[in-house]
Design an enzyme around this catalytic site. Structure first.
Site, PDB file in Angstrom:
ATOM      1  N   GLY A 212       0.859  -1.198   0.000  1.00  0.00           N
ATOM      2  CA  GLY A 212       0.000   0.000   0.000  1.00  0.00           C
ATOM      3  C   GLY A 212       0.884   1.232   0.000  1.00  0.00           C
ATOM      4  N   ALA A 213       1.794   1.310  -1.002  1.00  0.00           N
ATOM      5  CA  ALA A 213       2.879   2.309  -0.949  1.00  0.00           C
ATOM      6  C   ALA A 213       2.638   3.559  -1.784  1.00  0.00           C
ATOM      7  CB  ALA A 213       4.178   1.662  -1.441  1.00  0.00           C
TER       8      ALA A 213
ATOM      9  N   THR B 260      -7.147  11.740   3.383  1.00  0.00           N
ATOM     10  CA  THR B 260      -6.681  10.813   2.355  1.00  0.00           C
ATOM     11  C   THR B 260      -7.876  10.380   1.516  1.00  0.00           C
ATOM     12  OG1 THR B 260      -7.026   8.713   3.523  1.00  0.00           O
ATOM     13  CG2 THR B 260      -4.986   9.877   4.014  1.00  0.00           C
TER      14      THR B 260
ATOM     15  N   LYS C  43     -10.276  -2.958  12.531  1.00  0.00           N
ATOM     16  CA  LYS C  43      -9.029  -2.565  13.208  1.00  0.00           C
ATOM     17  C   LYS C  43      -8.782  -3.452  14.438  1.00  0.00           C
ATOM     18  CE  LYS C  43      -7.769   0.647  10.390  1.00  0.00           C
ATOM     19  NZ  LYS C  43      -6.752   0.268   9.393  1.00  0.00           N
TER      20      LYS C  43
ATOM     21  N   ALA D 177      -2.448  -6.885  -4.041  1.00  0.00           N
ATOM     22  CA  ALA D 177      -1.663  -7.365  -2.890  1.00  0.00           C
ATOM     23  C   ALA D 177      -2.315  -8.548  -2.193  1.00  0.00           C
ATOM     24  CB  ALA D 177      -1.478  -6.225  -1.888  1.00  0.00           C
TER      25      ALA D 177
ATOM     26  N   TYR E 138     -17.015   5.185  13.690  1.00  0.00           N
ATOM     27  CA  TYR E 138     -15.725   4.569  13.348  1.00  0.00           C
ATOM     28  C   TYR E 138     -15.359   3.467  14.348  1.00  0.00           C
ATOM     29  CZ  TYR E 138     -11.217   3.886  11.220  1.00  0.00           C
ATOM     30  OH  TYR E 138     -10.154   3.305  10.572  1.00  0.00           O
TER      31      TYR E 138
ATOM     32  N   LEU F 119      -2.464  -0.765   3.655  1.00  0.00           N
ATOM     33  CA  LEU F 119      -3.456  -0.951   2.594  1.00  0.00           C
ATOM     34  C   LEU F 119      -4.815  -0.402   3.013  1.00  0.00           C
ATOM     35  CD1 LEU F 119      -2.571  -3.315   0.294  1.00  0.00           C
ATOM     36  CD2 LEU F 119      -4.855  -3.945   0.914  1.00  0.00           C
ATOM     37  N   ALA F 120      -5.511   0.237   2.108  1.00  0.00           N
ATOM     38  CA  ALA F 120      -6.913   0.605   2.348  1.00  0.00           C
ATOM     39  C   ALA F 120      -7.660   0.238   1.081  1.00  0.00           C
ATOM     40  CB  ALA F 120      -7.048   2.092   2.645  1.00  0.00           C
TER      41      ALA F 120
HETATM   42  P1  NAI Z   1      -4.968   5.360   0.751  1.00  0.00           P
HETATM   43  O1  NAI Z   1      -6.257   5.045   0.080  1.00  0.00           O
HETATM   44  O2  NAI Z   1      -4.380   6.701   0.579  1.00  0.00           O
HETATM   45  O3  NAI Z   1      -3.853   4.278   0.311  1.00  0.00           O
HETATM   46  C1  NAI Z   1      -4.149   2.927   0.201  1.00  0.00           C
HETATM   47  C2  NAI Z   1      -3.036   2.189  -0.500  1.00  0.00           C
HETATM   48  O4  NAI Z   1      -3.445   0.817  -0.657  1.00  0.00           O
HETATM   49  C3  NAI Z   1      -2.711   2.700  -1.906  1.00  0.00           C
HETATM   50  O5  NAI Z   1      -1.310   2.598  -2.113  1.00  0.00           O
HETATM   51  C4  NAI Z   1      -3.427   1.696  -2.820  1.00  0.00           C
HETATM   52  O6  NAI Z   1      -2.867   1.559  -4.117  1.00  0.00           O
HETATM   53  C5  NAI Z   1      -3.218   0.430  -2.017  1.00  0.00           C
HETATM   54  N1  NAI Z   1      -4.143  -0.639  -2.361  1.00  0.00           N
HETATM   55  C6  NAI Z   1      -5.492  -0.663  -2.227  1.00  0.00           C
HETATM   56  N2  NAI Z   1      -5.975  -1.859  -2.643  1.00  0.00           N
HETATM   57  C7  NAI Z   1      -4.913  -2.595  -3.021  1.00  0.00           C
HETATM   58  C8  NAI Z   1      -4.752  -3.909  -3.536  1.00  0.00           C
HETATM   59  N3  NAI Z   1      -5.783  -4.722  -3.707  1.00  0.00           N
HETATM   60  N4  NAI Z   1      -3.500  -4.318  -3.847  1.00  0.00           N
HETATM   61  C9  NAI Z   1      -2.416  -3.518  -3.687  1.00  0.00           C
HETATM   62  N5  NAI Z   1      -2.506  -2.277  -3.182  1.00  0.00           N
HETATM   63  C10 NAI Z   1      -3.741  -1.824  -2.857  1.00  0.00           C
HETATM   64  O7  NAI Z   1      -5.177   4.993   2.305  1.00  0.00           O
HETATM   65  P2  NAI Z   1      -4.621   5.606   3.672  1.00  0.00           P
HETATM   66  O8  NAI Z   1      -5.620   6.544   4.219  1.00  0.00           O
HETATM   67  O9  NAI Z   1      -3.201   6.013   3.541  1.00  0.00           O
HETATM   68  O10 NAI Z   1      -4.728   4.312   4.613  1.00  0.00           O
HETATM   69  C11 NAI Z   1      -3.669   3.418   4.852  1.00  0.00           C
HETATM   70  C12 NAI Z   1      -3.888   2.764   6.200  1.00  0.00           C
HETATM   71  O11 NAI Z   1      -3.826   3.765   7.222  1.00  0.00           O
HETATM   72  C13 NAI Z   1      -5.262   2.087   6.343  1.00  0.00           C
HETATM   73  O12 NAI Z   1      -5.142   0.887   7.075  1.00  0.00           O
HETATM   74  C14 NAI Z   1      -6.038   3.112   7.154  1.00  0.00           C
HETATM   75  O13 NAI Z   1      -7.104   2.543   7.878  1.00  0.00           O
HETATM   76  C15 NAI Z   1      -4.943   3.625   8.078  1.00  0.00           C
HETATM   77  N6  NAI Z   1      -5.233   4.902   8.742  1.00  0.00           N
HETATM   78  C16 NAI Z   1      -5.718   5.969   8.027  1.00  0.00           C
HETATM   79  C17 NAI Z   1      -6.057   7.140   8.693  1.00  0.00           C
HETATM   80  C18 NAI Z   1      -6.605   8.324   7.940  1.00  0.00           C
HETATM   81  O14 NAI Z   1      -7.083   9.276   8.590  1.00  0.00           O
HETATM   82  N7  NAI Z   1      -6.538   8.309   6.614  1.00  0.00           N
HETATM   83  C19 NAI Z   1      -5.881   7.272  10.152  1.00  0.00           C
HETATM   84  C20 NAI Z   1      -5.262   6.133  10.770  1.00  0.00           C
HETATM   85  C21 NAI Z   1      -4.991   4.982  10.085  1.00  0.00           C
END
Ligand code: NAI
Length: 397
Positions: free
Chosen positions: A47-48, A276, A245, A112, A236, A140-141
């Site tokens: 999820g990079a 995001t 979570k 992934a 949430y 990953l999200a």
């Molecule tokens: P985002 O949507 O910006 O990024 C998600 C990433 O996952 C992207 O790189 C995307 O290409 C990848 N991805 C999605 N489906 C995929 C698949 N099937 N195969 C490969 N790659 C895949 O998400 P964000 O917000 O950065 O979230 C990342 C983590 O951080 C999540 O677990 C989220 O719950 C957690 N988080 C987010 C917060 C927020 O406020 N945004 C707060 C605290 C935790």
């Protein structure tokens, strides 16, 4: 070519590839303007390509000199009307900048959740990445996941559990403040959300990497969680995403058992609320953010993903200032959950209405800018340049 911002509800459809490149460079410069830090040298990030995963990658590469493998699911350009996704261009911009510094930056743009990608990555680590990784980041999200064993596809839901929740939300496309009702999830929807956003795939990754002997002694794996406060628990923490979570906490214990003989550790990192692609579509969350960011900006504690992730790795995990809770989770979200910050946010969001939600009273402008930045618009230091669709198609990730 003209790039047009195109928003539907709180989902960005358009992208400015050059804006994304500039934003990646801005974040790299943010890190390079700080001193370097001692950290891991071989990192796998699942999820990079955007937000937290990308910020992690930038901090570790440009702050700690790490070689990185990044996995993401993004789409490239097809035509002038279909330029693909922002994450596609983020991968390219990151790789180009990292390689200029002599760092390895390998991108896999594949699902992934599949078994195939896990094996491909393992082969790459063995044959071209020095044989082992010392950090695995799971960021990953996703709204969907196909179980690699059964082929069944599950869809996650962002819903309450038990009672429905009624509250205000913001529609950025219409710049509208409206009341939304979030229905309670069925048992099936809860289970499916856990299947998609819980820790099962994280555990499958760690099992596959361990079995292939590509984890170094003392390996660390991190997974980003969110707990939030009483202001967002109804939709949430106590909702479907909260259940997913909680499942990650359980899987962390299992992974700790798995890694014990190689002195490895699974670390849940409870991260702060940021703007995001994933968080903008959580119902009511934008209202919480415009209130919270206003209070945190005034206190000097508001962070974007790059600031937050750099603090987590530089100051906490590989530094001296780690704060853990009694469950052993890392708590960089303590700035968000600070009692005065929460009290002020509560008062502020209770005063919001259609007339004032997008005024100076809140951080609406900041939230909107951060949201626009995600697709390459309103980016600092951006200058218009000419680029053709052929040139965009020729970019190699
Ligand atoms: P985002 O949507 O910006 O990024 C998600 C990433 O996952 C992207 O790189 C995307 O290409 C990848 N991805 C999605 N489906 C995929 C698949 N099937 N195969 C490969 N790659 C895949 O998400 P964000 O917000 O950065 O979230 C990342 C983590 O951080 C999540 O677990 C989220 O719950 C957690 N988080 C987010 C917060 C927020 O406020 N945004 C707060 C605290 C935790």
């Amino acid at each position: 070519m003209n790039f047009k911002q195109n928003i539907r509800g709180n989902v960005a459809l358009g992208v400015n590839p050059l804006g994304r490149k500039q934003q990646v460079l801005n974040h790299i410069n943010y890190i390079k303007n700080k001193s370097s830090y001692e950290g891991p040298k071989k990192v796998l990030i699942i999820g990079a390509s955007s937000s937290y995963g990308l910020a992690t990658r930038i901090s570790l590469a440009f702050g700690a000199g790490a070689d990185t493998i990044g996995i993401s699911y993004e789409k490239g350009p097809k035509s002038k009307r279909n330029l693909g996704t922002a994450g596609w261009y983020n991968n390219i911009a990151f790789k180009e900048a990292a390689e200029k510094e002599g760092l390895t930056a390998k991108n896999f743009v594949q699902d992934a959740f599949s078994h195939e990608i896990k094996q491909e990555v393992i082969e790459y680590i063995k044959n071209e990445f020095g044989g082992k990784v010392d950090l695995v980041v799971y960021s990953l999200a996703s709204g969907r996941r196909t179980d690699p064993n059964t082929g069944q596809t599950y869809t996650s839901s962002i819903k309450a559990i038990g009672d429905s929740v009624v509250g205000p939300n913001i529609n950025m496309q219409k710049e509208d403040y409206y009341t939304e009702t979030l229905e309670p999830a069925t048992e099936q929807e809860i289970a499916d959300t856990v299947k998609v956003m819980g820790g099962e795939d994280w555990e499958l990754w760690m099992e596959a990497l361990k079995e292939a002997d590509v984890l170094s002694d003392g390996v660390l794996t991190t997974n980003y969680s969110y707990l939030g406060s009483e202001l967002n628990h109804p939709y949430y923490g106590n909702g479907t995403l909260g259940r997913a979570k909680a499942d990650c906490d359980i899987k962390a214990d299992a992974i700790n058992g798995l890694l014990a003989d190689i002195n490895g550790k699974a670390q849940i990192v409870v991260a702060t609320a940021v703007t995001t692609k994933a968080s903008s579509v959580i119902p009511f969350f934008p209202v919480y953010c415009v209130g919270l960011y206003k209070v945190m900006t005034e206190k000097g504690t508001h962070e974007t993903p790059i600031m937050h992730m750099d603090r987590i790795y530089r100051d906490m995990i590989y530094g001296e200032n780690a704060e853990y809770d009694k469950e052993g989770r890392l708590r960089p979200d303590s700035w968000e959950l600070d009692s005065d910050t929460q009290a002020q946010t509560k008062v502020l969001i209770e005063e919001l209405n259609e007339e004032n939600f997008n005024t100076d009273k809140t951080a609406y402008d900041l939230f909107y800018k951060e949201f626009s930045n995600l697709s390459g618009f309103m980016v600092d230091n951006y200058e218009d340049q000419d680029v053709t669709i052929e040139e965009l198609k020729a970019l190699d990730y």
